[in-house]
Design a protein around this motif. Sequence first.
Motif, short mmCIF file in Angstrom:
data_model
loop_
_atom_site.label_atom_id
_atom_site.label_comp_id
_atom_site.label_asym_id
_atom_site.label_seq_id
_atom_site.Cartn_x
_atom_site.Cartn_y
_atom_site.Cartn_z
N UNK A 24 -39.36 -115.75 -15.45
CA UNK A 24 -39.18 -114.46 -16.11
C UNK A 24 -38.21 -114.52 -17.29
N UNK A 25 -37.00 -115.08 -17.12
CA UNK A 25 -36.11 -115.14 -18.29
C UNK A 25 -36.65 -116.06 -19.39
N UNK A 27 -39.89 -116.56 -20.16
CA UNK A 27 -40.92 -115.81 -20.88
C UNK A 27 -40.31 -114.72 -21.75
N UNK A 28 -39.31 -114.03 -21.24
CA UNK A 28 -38.64 -112.98 -22.02
C UNK A 28 -37.99 -113.58 -23.26
N UNK A 29 -37.28 -114.70 -23.09
CA UNK A 29 -36.61 -115.34 -24.23
C UNK A 29 -37.61 -115.83 -25.26
N UNK A 30 -38.69 -116.45 -24.81
CA UNK A 30 -39.70 -116.93 -25.75
C UNK A 30 -40.30 -115.77 -26.52
N UNK A 31 -40.60 -114.70 -25.82
CA UNK A 31 -41.25 -113.54 -26.46
C UNK A 31 -40.35 -112.89 -27.50
N UNK A 32 -39.16 -112.47 -27.10
CA UNK A 32 -38.31 -111.75 -28.05
C UNK A 32 -37.63 -112.70 -29.03
N UNK A 33 -37.28 -113.89 -28.57
CA UNK A 33 -36.65 -114.86 -29.47
C UNK A 33 -37.58 -115.24 -30.61
N UNK A 80 -31.55 -116.95 -28.93
CA UNK A 80 -32.18 -116.44 -27.71
C UNK A 80 -33.38 -117.30 -27.34
N UNK A 81 -34.17 -117.68 -28.32
CA UNK A 81 -35.36 -118.50 -28.08
C UNK A 81 -35.02 -119.79 -27.33
N UNK A 82 -33.99 -120.49 -27.78
CA UNK A 82 -33.64 -121.77 -27.16
C UNK A 82 -32.68 -121.61 -25.98
N UNK A 83 -32.15 -120.40 -25.81
CA UNK A 83 -31.24 -120.17 -24.69
C UNK A 83 -29.85 -120.70 -24.94
N UNK A 130 -31.17 -109.80 -20.58
CA UNK A 130 -30.73 -111.17 -20.88
C UNK A 130 -29.21 -111.24 -21.02
N UNK A 131 -28.61 -110.22 -21.63
CA UNK A 131 -27.15 -110.21 -21.79
C UNK A 131 -26.45 -110.12 -20.43
N UNK A 132 -27.04 -109.41 -19.50
CA UNK A 132 -26.42 -109.23 -18.18
C UNK A 132 -26.70 -110.40 -17.26
N UNK A 133 -27.97 -110.84 -17.19
CA UNK A 133 -28.33 -111.87 -16.21
C UNK A 133 -28.26 -113.28 -16.77
N UNK A 134 -28.29 -113.42 -18.08
CA UNK A 134 -28.24 -114.73 -18.70
C UNK A 134 -29.63 -115.26 -18.98
#
Length: 153
Positions: A24-25, A27-33, A80-83, A130-134
């Motif tokens: 989940x994180x 996919x979220x990072x790839x999408x918004x990043x 965000x994309x690369x984490x 993402x800011x809360x859970x990492x």
Amino acid sequence: MSNLIVTLLYDLPSAVGRRLAWLAPLLARITVGWTFAVTGWGKLHNLQKIIDYFTDLGIPYPQLQAPFASANEFVCGVLVLVGLATRVASIPLIIVMLVAIRTAQWENVDSFAALVGLVEWAYIAIFAWLAITGPGPVSIDRLIARAPKRDEY
């Protein structure tokens, strides 16, 4: 029979969810990043159009705000994309989306439902998560966190 229902409706989905918690994180990072990196890059390469748009919206100092917001979208989107520094990079992107809602979408907001129906609000929700859970375990942030600590000199 009730044991079977509990297993099918709660235990099995929980077990699958635990095994896929990394997804989940990611996919979220790839999408918004990706979205913000690409749009930020495009804005940086067409700054005059963005400056004119900011001027039309009445944003103060558009010649400063447009490159700042565009660079913010690109740099923070890539992070965000690369984490990398995901929690920190999410915050400026939340602010950009709040400004976008207030300046470009506010006339479309006549109710709470209209507000939460905006794509900008969806981005805010994802960045807040993402800011809360990492960034999750598939990220540079996780690699840095797992790296052996060096002795201080």
